[in-house]
Design an enzyme around this catalytic site. Structure first.
Site, short mmCIF file in Angstrom:
data_model
loop_
_atom_site.label_atom_id
_atom_site.label_comp_id
_atom_site.label_asym_id
_atom_site.label_seq_id
_atom_site.Cartn_x
_atom_site.Cartn_y
_atom_site.Cartn_z
N ARG A 150 5.29 37.97 -8.16
CA ARG A 150 6.10 37.28 -7.00
C ARG A 150 7.42 38.20 -6.65
O ARG A 150 7.69 38.56 -5.51
CB ARG A 150 6.41 35.89 -7.16
CG ARG A 150 5.48 35.14 -6.66
CD ARG A 150 5.30 33.79 -7.61
NE ARG A 150 5.23 34.24 -9.01
CZ ARG A 150 3.63 34.46 -9.12
NH1 ARG A 150 2.92 33.91 -8.63
NH2 ARG A 150 3.60 34.81 -10.50
N THR A 151 8.30 38.19 -7.75
CA THR A 151 9.67 38.97 -7.45
C THR A 151 9.76 40.33 -7.05
O THR A 151 10.05 40.52 -5.77
CB THR A 151 10.54 38.88 -8.77
OG1 THR A 151 10.31 37.59 -9.41
CG2 THR A 151 11.93 39.48 -8.51
N HIS A 178 18.15 34.84 -13.74
CA HIS A 178 17.33 35.36 -12.60
C HIS A 178 17.78 34.92 -11.39
O HIS A 178 17.12 34.09 -10.69
CB HIS A 178 15.78 34.68 -13.14
CG HIS A 178 14.54 35.17 -12.31
ND1 HIS A 178 15.00 36.09 -11.02
CD2 HIS A 178 13.47 35.52 -12.52
CE1 HIS A 178 13.66 36.22 -10.76
NE2 HIS A 178 12.68 35.99 -11.27
N ARG A 187 14.54 44.93 -12.65
CA ARG A 187 14.13 43.71 -13.68
C ARG A 187 14.01 44.57 -15.13
O ARG A 187 13.36 45.65 -15.35
CB ARG A 187 12.87 43.26 -13.55
CG ARG A 187 12.01 42.49 -14.63
CD ARG A 187 10.94 41.69 -13.83
NE ARG A 187 11.17 40.45 -13.34
CZ ARG A 187 10.26 39.32 -13.00
NH1 ARG A 187 9.18 39.47 -13.40
NH2 ARG A 187 10.90 38.43 -12.25
N LYS A 237 10.55 59.78 -20.82
CA LYS A 237 10.96 60.96 -21.49
C LYS A 237 12.50 60.62 -22.05
O LYS A 237 13.19 61.49 -22.50
CB LYS A 237 11.52 62.05 -20.27
CG LYS A 237 10.19 62.38 -19.59
CD LYS A 237 10.49 63.45 -18.53
CE LYS A 237 9.36 63.86 -17.55
NZ LYS A 237 10.02 64.42 -16.25
C1 NCD Z 1 9.83 34.02 -13.68
C2 NCD Z 1 10.25 34.96 -14.29
O1 NCD Z 1 10.16 36.21 -14.14
O2 NCD Z 1 11.24 34.72 -15.06
N1 NCD Z 1 8.86 34.21 -12.81
C3 NCD Z 1 9.46 34.69 -11.43
O3 NCD Z 1 10.14 35.56 -11.45
N2 NCD Z 1 8.83 33.96 -10.52
C4 NCD Z 1 9.53 33.02 -14.47
C5 NCD Z 1 8.17 33.05 -15.60
O4 NCD Z 1 7.93 34.30 -15.81
O5 NCD Z 1 7.94 32.21 -16.27
#
Ligand code: NCD
Length: 304
Positions: free
Chosen positions: A51-52, A129, A101, A80
């Protein structure tokens, strides 16, 4: 706001203006489909995501911009041994904005010190997040009409769940919020969230183990997955992974106007039969996530 690393980087006023812009985008998307032309977003994902990453990329494409990046650090010079500062300086000279991320807590903040373009934290380890929080807040606002005067249950892995940490931080600024924190003892909310946010701001909260005992008190139930990748040993994960399963039976105890949220991905914690229940909001939440990211990119790039 230059970067978005922590939910507190956005003031309440900025949040309101983001929600307003997201609403305009939802209503008249065509008016926005060119405003980021000639702009490039890089998605640097050192950890898995569906999703993200896709919602960032779809958001940028729908604004008329372009996207580059990696979803596997294994295919970049990270393999590397390139450092975060060097990767960021390099990527920052090609693009206008970066969503990052990383499994290490604090990595996006560290990156922001070296970046000439805005950095968005798309999740750092078990820490924060903030864009999921924007998604969650927009969902709450749209389903409840307000973000104040709510009793919110957060259920599952409150220790490692970064979406929970960010959401509590952000919600702690609204009026008359009560938290019911539902988790096994070993997965309780970290002490720093209690000390620095809940206790410091005198926000009422209780910690309980059984969802059935409190479900009837909730306006919002925020379910989360047990964060397998943050466990040190598999036996603990296996023992705790099915601590909570929300099903039709448990929902009989809940209020008619409950809203059920989940950042997704779900594993077992919400049974599929719940998807048909009008109280399930988690797929709307997915959709709002893209619109709020469109609003965020627009604001950070200063194109509106
Ligand atoms: C979440 C995350 O990555 O922290 N997912 C997301 O970004 N929607 C929640 C999860 O991974 O449980």
């Amino acid at each position: 706001m230059k970067h978005l690393i922590d939910p507190m980087d956005i003031s309440i006023d900025e949040l309101e203006s983001l929600f307003k812009l997201a609403e305009e985008i939802i209503k008249n998307e065509d008016d926005f489909n060119n405003i980021c032309s000639h702009k490039i977003l890089a998605t640097l994902f050192y950890e898995p995501s569906t999703r993200t990453r896709f919602s960032f990329e779809a958001a940028m494409l729908r604004l008329g911009g372009q996207v580059i990046g990696f979803s596997e650090p294994g295919s970049s010079s990270v393999m590397k041994g390139e450092s975060i500062p060097d990767t960021i300086r390099t990527v920052g000279s090609y693009v206008d904005i970066i969503a990052m991320r990383h499994p290490k807590e604090g990595a996006p903040r560290y990156a922001s010190y070296y970046s000439q373009v805005p950095i968005i934290n798309a999740g750092d380890g078990g820490h924060q997040h903030p864009t999921q929080t924007l998604t969650d807040l927009l969902t709450i606002k749209r389903t409840k009409g307000q973000i104040s005067n709510l009793t919110m249950g957060l259920c599952g892995d409150l220790k490692f769940g970064r979406t929970v940490h960010s959401l509590i931080k952000a919600m702690s600024r609204y009026e008359n919020i009560k938290f019911i924190l539902i988790s096994p003892q070993e997965l309780q909310i970290p002490e720093y969230i209690k000390m620095e946010i809940l206790n410091k701001k005198n926000i009422p909260f209780i910690e309980v183990e059984r969802l059935e005992d409190v479900i009837d008190k909730l306006d919002i139930l925020y379910m989360t997955r047990v964060q397998k990748e943050r466990f040190f040993n598999e036996a603990d994960y296996i023992r705790l992974k099915d601590s909570y399963i929300l099903d039709k039976e448990k929902l009989k105890l809940a209020r008619k106007d409950l809203s059920i949220l989940h950042p997704l991905p779900r594993v077992n914690e919400i049974s599929y039969e719940v998807d048909e229940d009008p109280r399930a909001c988690y797929f709307d939440q997915v959709e709002y996530g893209m619109f709020i990211r469109m609003a965020l990119i627009t604001k950070l790039l200063g194109v509106m």
